[in-house]
Enzyme design. Structure first.
Site, PDB file in Angstrom:
ATOM      1  N   SER A  57       0.847  -1.187   0.000  1.00 35.00           N
ATOM      2  CA  SER A  57       0.000   0.000   0.000  1.00 35.00           C
ATOM      3  C   SER A  57       0.879   1.233   0.000  1.00 35.00           C
ATOM      4  O   SER A  57       2.071   1.174   0.310  1.00 35.00           O
ATOM      5  CB  SER A  57      -0.923   0.012   1.228  1.00 35.00           C
ATOM      6  OG  SER A  57      -0.156   0.102   2.417  1.00 35.00           O
ATOM      7  N   ARG A  62      -3.887   0.748  -2.717  1.00 31.63           N
ATOM      8  CA  ARG A  62      -3.383  -0.590  -2.415  1.00 31.63           C
ATOM      9  C   ARG A  62      -3.181  -1.392  -3.693  1.00 31.63           C
ATOM     10  O   ARG A  62      -3.835  -1.149  -4.698  1.00 31.63           O
ATOM     11  CB  ARG A  62      -4.369  -1.332  -1.498  1.00 31.63           C
ATOM     12  CG  ARG A  62      -4.573  -0.668  -0.134  1.00 31.63           C
ATOM     13  CD  ARG A  62      -5.592  -1.442   0.683  1.00 31.63           C
ATOM     14  NE  ARG A  62      -5.713  -0.915   2.032  1.00 31.63           N
ATOM     15  CZ  ARG A  62      -6.561   0.047   2.384  1.00 31.63           C
ATOM     16  NH1 ARG A  62      -7.375   0.576   1.474  1.00 31.63           N
ATOM     17  NH2 ARG A  62      -6.608   0.485   3.629  1.00 31.63           N
ATOM     18  N   LYS A  79      -3.984  -2.355  -8.986  1.00 30.19           N
ATOM     19  CA  LYS A  79      -3.811  -1.167  -8.150  1.00 30.19           C
ATOM     20  C   LYS A  79      -5.172  -0.524  -7.932  1.00 30.19           C
ATOM     21  O   LYS A  79      -5.871  -0.176  -8.883  1.00 30.19           O
ATOM     22  CB  LYS A  79      -2.855  -0.173  -8.818  1.00 30.19           C
ATOM     23  CG  LYS A  79      -2.642   1.096  -8.006  1.00 30.19           C
ATOM     24  CD  LYS A  79      -1.688   2.072  -8.698  1.00 30.19           C
ATOM     25  CE  LYS A  79      -0.259   1.666  -8.554  1.00 30.19           C
ATOM     26  NZ  LYS A  79       0.674   2.757  -8.956  1.00 30.19           N
ATOM     27  N   ASP A 181      10.767   9.382 -10.643  1.00 34.45           N
ATOM     28  CA  ASP A 181      10.795   8.637  -9.376  1.00 34.45           C
ATOM     29  C   ASP A 181      11.478   7.287  -9.557  1.00 34.45           C
ATOM     30  O   ASP A 181      11.003   6.260  -9.061  1.00 34.45           O
ATOM     31  CB  ASP A 181       9.388   8.452  -8.826  1.00 34.45           C
ATOM     32  CG  ASP A 181       9.390   8.063  -7.338  1.00 34.45           C
ATOM     33  OD1 ASP A 181      10.416   8.305  -6.669  1.00 34.45           O
ATOM     34  OD2 ASP A 181       8.384   7.529  -6.851  1.00 34.45           O
TER      35      ASP A 181
END
Length: 435
Positions: A57, A62, A79, A181
């Site tokens: 999560s 989650r 997801k 990211d």
């Protein structure tokens, strides 16, 4: 040079597998092109998938492991997004910007080294993204090798991982997508050793943006992998931020620990982004103090005065020149990397590539395209499309549990009461939901 059936280079779109039906030009993010992954309506998750258990999560929601129904026996990762909230109260105000970006980009992207979105399913007050299931990620693999009696990640495996990662990144950058990211946890690995760039929640298009990228997202990239231009407060940045993160990942694959493990200073109540003093110190300890001679643009950076202050206060402890080569040689020695060892060695070419990825000046930092043509990949024999090839060990399967509120409450997709665990509270807005 490359192994049989390994992706071949195409100047427009990167590297593509041989004989898999990909066009010779790169699939583009053309808004006029019908999406290959449509939005599915009037279909419920439980009609198509059987939920096996809970994976993880985060702020987004989650993730669950699932198996297809109706003759589709493949494994999937689903997801499930949380609703946006006003304070602690569920308001169903819509989807977050991150969720919308991830859905729109993943619906268009199509490359063997980028995670594959199967479909998007809309339910009442709930939305799901269904992805291919990947058994591993780089964080899990690195952690496995840190355990007692285990050894360094073999050099050929590191080389294959890095090549495939750069391959996927070239595709993203060619199509004007910044990932923003990249970190080991977001680099997925299939059971057959294929690398998938995952989690595009912070990704965005950078073709002719209306405003500076900083104005939209003031904090991007997990702190240990954040490029120096971001730490220095740059209001606009380029794909070079992703290449710095790749350099950090490369170093971590070799050393089994983050190369720049700083502590993040959090934003204050006014959402002012602070100077990340500790993280910058960690970089300077290895890379040396950045100067206008090696990075001419640094003097115009918003946080330059903060850097000067840091340099003055810590002057006796800072190297004026880079210590990266000493760090690299120590890393090879401690990891048992050598030409005569079973792990092999990334050698001098590996150091040269690492130093070009961890270049202070983003205008001089190597690009994904240049990196794929680097001697580290050109020399040293074929690169396997299966990063596990030749590796005799076994990595544990991804942990899947029943320990999740959705499973306990029966609101897991695929159970009788599908939807959010708090969907029964609609009409009772004063009720506060525990996370």
């Amino acid at each position: 040079m490359y192994g049989r059936n390994f992706p071949f280079f195409n100047s427009l779109g990167g590297f593509y597998p041989r004989g898999n039906g990909f066009p010779l030009d790169a699939p583009s993010l053309d808004p006029r092109k019908p999406s290959g992954t449509g939005y599915t309506s009037k279909v419920r998750v439980r009609d198509k998938y059987r939920i096996v258990g809970f994976i993880s999560s985060g702020t987004y929601g989650r993730v669950y492991k699932a198996i297809g129904k109706n003759g589709e026996k493949r494994e999937f990762a689903i997801k499930k997004f949380k609703p946006d909230k006003e304070g602690e109260i569920i308001q169903y105000t819509g989807l977050s910007q991150s969720a919308i970006r991830e859905m729109s980009l993943c619906s268009e992207l199509d490359h063997p080294n980028v995670v594959q979105l199967e479909e998007i399913i809309l339910e009442d007050k709930c939305i799901f993204m269904v992805f291919e299931y990947t058994e591993h990620d780089l964080l899990q693999i690195i952690h496995h090798h840190t355990q007692p009696q285990r050894h360094a990640i073999p050099a050929p495996m590191v080389r294959s991982i890095l090549f495939q990662l750069l391959n996927g990144l070239l595709y993203l950058h060619t199509n004007w997508v910044l990932h923003r990211d990249l970190k080991p946890a977001n680099i997925l690995v299939t059971s057959s050793g294929a690398i998938r760039v995952g989690d595009l929640g912070l990704a965005r298009l950078f073709y002719k943006p209306l405003n500076s990228l900083f104005s939209g997202d003031k904090v991007v990239v997990t702190i240990w992998y954040r490029a120096p231009e971001l730490l220095m407060g740059s209001r606009h940045y380029t794909p070079a931020v992703d290449l710095w993160a790749v350099g950090c990942i490369f170093a971590e694959l070799l050393s089994l620990r983050p190369i720049f493990k700083g502590e993040e200073a959090k934003m204050d109540s006014k959402k002012t982004v602070p100077f990340q003093r500790n993280q910058m110190m960690k970089i300077i300890e290895i890379m040396g103090l950045p100067t206008k001679e090696i990075w001419p643009g640094i003097t115009s950076m918003p946080e330059f005065s903060q850097l000067q202050s840091l340099a003055m206060s810590r002057a006796p402890h800072f190297n004026r020149s880079s210590n990266l080569e000493n760090w690299y040689q120590s890393c090879l020695k401690n990891g048992g990397y050598s030409a005569n060892s079973s792990a092999g060695t990334p050698g001098a070419d590996g150091f040269d590539l690492l130093s070009r990825l961890l270049e202070y000046d983003p205008t001089k930092r190597i690009t994904a395209r240049e990196a794929l043509e680097h001697p580290y990949f050109k020399n040293g024999g074929p690169i396997s499309a299966n990063c596990f090839e030749g590796f005799e060990g076994k990595y544990p399967h991804r942990r899947v549990t029943q320990d999740d509120n959705d499973i306990r409450s029966g609101s897991l997709p695929g159970t009788k009461r599908s939807g959010l665990p708090d969907d029964s509270l609609m009409g009772r807005a004063s009720k506060r939901i525990k996370e």
